[in-house]
Design a protein around this motif. Structure first.
Motif, PDB file in Angstrom:
ATOM      1  N   ARG A   1     -40.694  -5.006 -44.477  1.00 23.90           N
ATOM      2  CA  ARG A   1     -40.188  -6.622 -44.256  1.00 23.90           C
ATOM      3  C   ARG A   1     -41.507  -7.208 -44.178  1.00 23.90           C
ATOM      4  O   ARG A   1     -42.739  -6.720 -43.997  1.00 23.90           O
ATOM      5  CB  ARG A   1     -39.240  -6.658 -43.049  1.00 23.90           C
ATOM      6  CG  ARG A   1     -38.142  -6.059 -43.099  1.00 23.90           C
ATOM      7  CD  ARG A   1     -37.402  -6.479 -41.605  1.00 23.90           C
ATOM      8  NE  ARG A   1     -38.211  -5.787 -40.644  1.00 23.90           N
ATOM      9  CZ  ARG A   1     -38.158  -6.331 -39.418  1.00 23.90           C
ATOM     10  NH1 ARG A   1     -37.361  -7.280 -39.061  1.00 23.90           N
ATOM     11  NH2 ARG A   1     -38.629  -5.537 -38.537  1.00 23.90           N
TER      12      ARG A   1
ATOM     13  N   LYS B   1     -40.000   1.777 -40.318  1.00 22.86           N
ATOM     14  CA  LYS B   1     -39.593   0.341 -40.028  1.00 22.86           C
ATOM     15  C   LYS B   1     -40.929  -0.449 -40.311  1.00 22.86           C
ATOM     16  O   LYS B   1     -41.591  -0.212 -39.101  1.00 22.86           O
ATOM     17  CB  LYS B   1     -38.726  -0.160 -38.974  1.00 22.86           C
ATOM     18  CG  LYS B   1     -37.303   0.565 -38.939  1.00 22.86           C
ATOM     19  CD  LYS B   1     -36.684   0.354 -37.717  1.00 22.86           C
ATOM     20  CE  LYS B   1     -35.304   0.868 -37.674  1.00 22.86           C
ATOM     21  NZ  LYS B   1     -34.778   0.566 -36.258  1.00 22.86           N
TER      22      LYS B   1
ATOM     23  N   ALA C   1     -35.753  -9.265 -33.536  1.00 20.23           N
ATOM     24  CA  ALA C   1     -34.374  -8.758 -34.330  1.00 20.23           C
ATOM     25  C   ALA C   1     -34.253  -7.364 -34.543  1.00 20.23           C
ATOM     26  O   ALA C   1     -33.192  -6.948 -34.356  1.00 20.23           O
ATOM     27  CB  ALA C   1     -34.615  -9.767 -35.559  1.00 20.23           C
ATOM     28  N   GLU C   2     -35.331  -6.723 -34.935  1.00 20.14           N
ATOM     29  CA  GLU C   2     -35.535  -5.525 -35.514  1.00 20.14           C
ATOM     30  C   GLU C   2     -36.805  -4.906 -35.136  1.00 20.14           C
ATOM     31  O   GLU C   2     -37.583  -5.054 -35.920  1.00 20.14           O
ATOM     32  CB  GLU C   2     -34.879  -5.236 -36.841  1.00 20.14           C
ATOM     33  CG  GLU C   2     -34.956  -3.690 -37.015  1.00 20.14           C
ATOM     34  CD  GLU C   2     -34.438  -3.334 -38.637  1.00 20.14           C
ATOM     35  OE1 GLU C   2     -34.316  -2.311 -38.765  1.00 20.14           O
ATOM     36  OE2 GLU C   2     -34.637  -4.222 -39.303  1.00 20.14           O
ATOM     37  N   GLU C   3     -37.010  -4.198 -34.053  1.00 27.45           N
ATOM     38  CA  GLU C   3     -38.360  -3.485 -33.523  1.00 27.45           C
ATOM     39  C   GLU C   3     -38.641  -2.911 -34.600  1.00 27.45           C
ATOM     40  O   GLU C   3     -38.090  -1.579 -35.140  1.00 27.45           O
ATOM     41  CB  GLU C   3     -38.027  -3.024 -32.226  1.00 27.45           C
ATOM     42  CG  GLU C   3     -39.474  -2.358 -31.666  1.00 27.45           C
ATOM     43  CD  GLU C   3     -39.420  -1.813 -30.490  1.00 27.45           C
ATOM     44  OE1 GLU C   3     -39.539  -0.462 -30.474  1.00 27.45           O
ATOM     45  OE2 GLU C   3     -39.019  -2.380 -29.471  1.00 27.45           O
TER      46      GLU C   3
ATOM     47  N   ASN D   1     -42.916  -5.028 -26.387  1.00 28.70           N
ATOM     48  CA  ASN D   1     -42.643  -3.997 -27.107  1.00 28.70           C
ATOM     49  C   ASN D   1     -43.808  -3.018 -27.327  1.00 28.70           C
ATOM     50  O   ASN D   1     -44.428  -2.740 -28.362  1.00 28.70           O
ATOM     51  CB  ASN D   1     -42.052  -4.225 -28.508  1.00 28.70           C
ATOM     52  CG  ASN D   1     -41.225  -5.379 -28.530  1.00 28.70           C
ATOM     53  OD1 ASN D   1     -41.320  -6.527 -28.586  1.00 28.70           O
ATOM     54  ND2 ASN D   1     -39.912  -4.859 -29.032  1.00 28.70           N
TER      55      ASN D   1
END
Length: 136
Positions: A33, A7, A47-49, A75
């Motif tokens: 992303r 990710k 929203a999405e680590e 995080n």
């Protein structure tokens, strides 16, 4: 972990540069992303680590080092690779002090970037396995 499962979040206000970088990673089987400013980056991380954030230092609005500080506070296992330009390493060094995994000068070598992302993900996995560390 296979690169297709990484990710990755790319953050830079230079839209053409960061879009092209995302496309180059995608061609190598690495989905990424994109965010074009610090505020959008923080929203995307919430929203999405991601495993790794590739973060430009100089952006309008929320600067890269401030984004880095916020990410590491909320995080800590997210690894941040800073992008610096204009021949200055001062921001990169300050970023390392604030918790960045590493920094790179623009223009980027894509193979070096991928190696650093893989190393950062391995580092985060080991850190997550240590007693007393959070999962993020």
């Amino acid at each position: 972990m296979n690169a297709k499962d990484w990710k990755i979040l790319l953050v830079d206000d230079e839209r053409e540069f960061i879009t092209t970088l995302a496309e180059r990673l995608e061609l190598r089987g690495i989905p990424a992303r994109v965010a074009f400013d610090g505020e959008s980056a923080l929203e995307a991380i919430a929203a999405e680590e991601p495993h790794v954030v590739i973060l430009d230092v100089l952006m309008p609005g929320i600067k890269g080092l401030e984004v880095l500080e916020r990410v590491k506070r909320t995080n800590p296992l997210v690894q941040v690779l800073l992008l610096t330009g204009h021949g200055s390493t001062r921001d990169g060094i300050e970023g390392m002090r604030l918790g960045a995994y590493d920094y790179m000068m623009k223009p980027l070598n894509i193979d070096t970037l991928i190696e650093k992302m893989e190393s950062a993900i391995d580092y985060a996995k080991k850190a997550a396995a240590l007693p007393g560390k959070s999962d993020g």
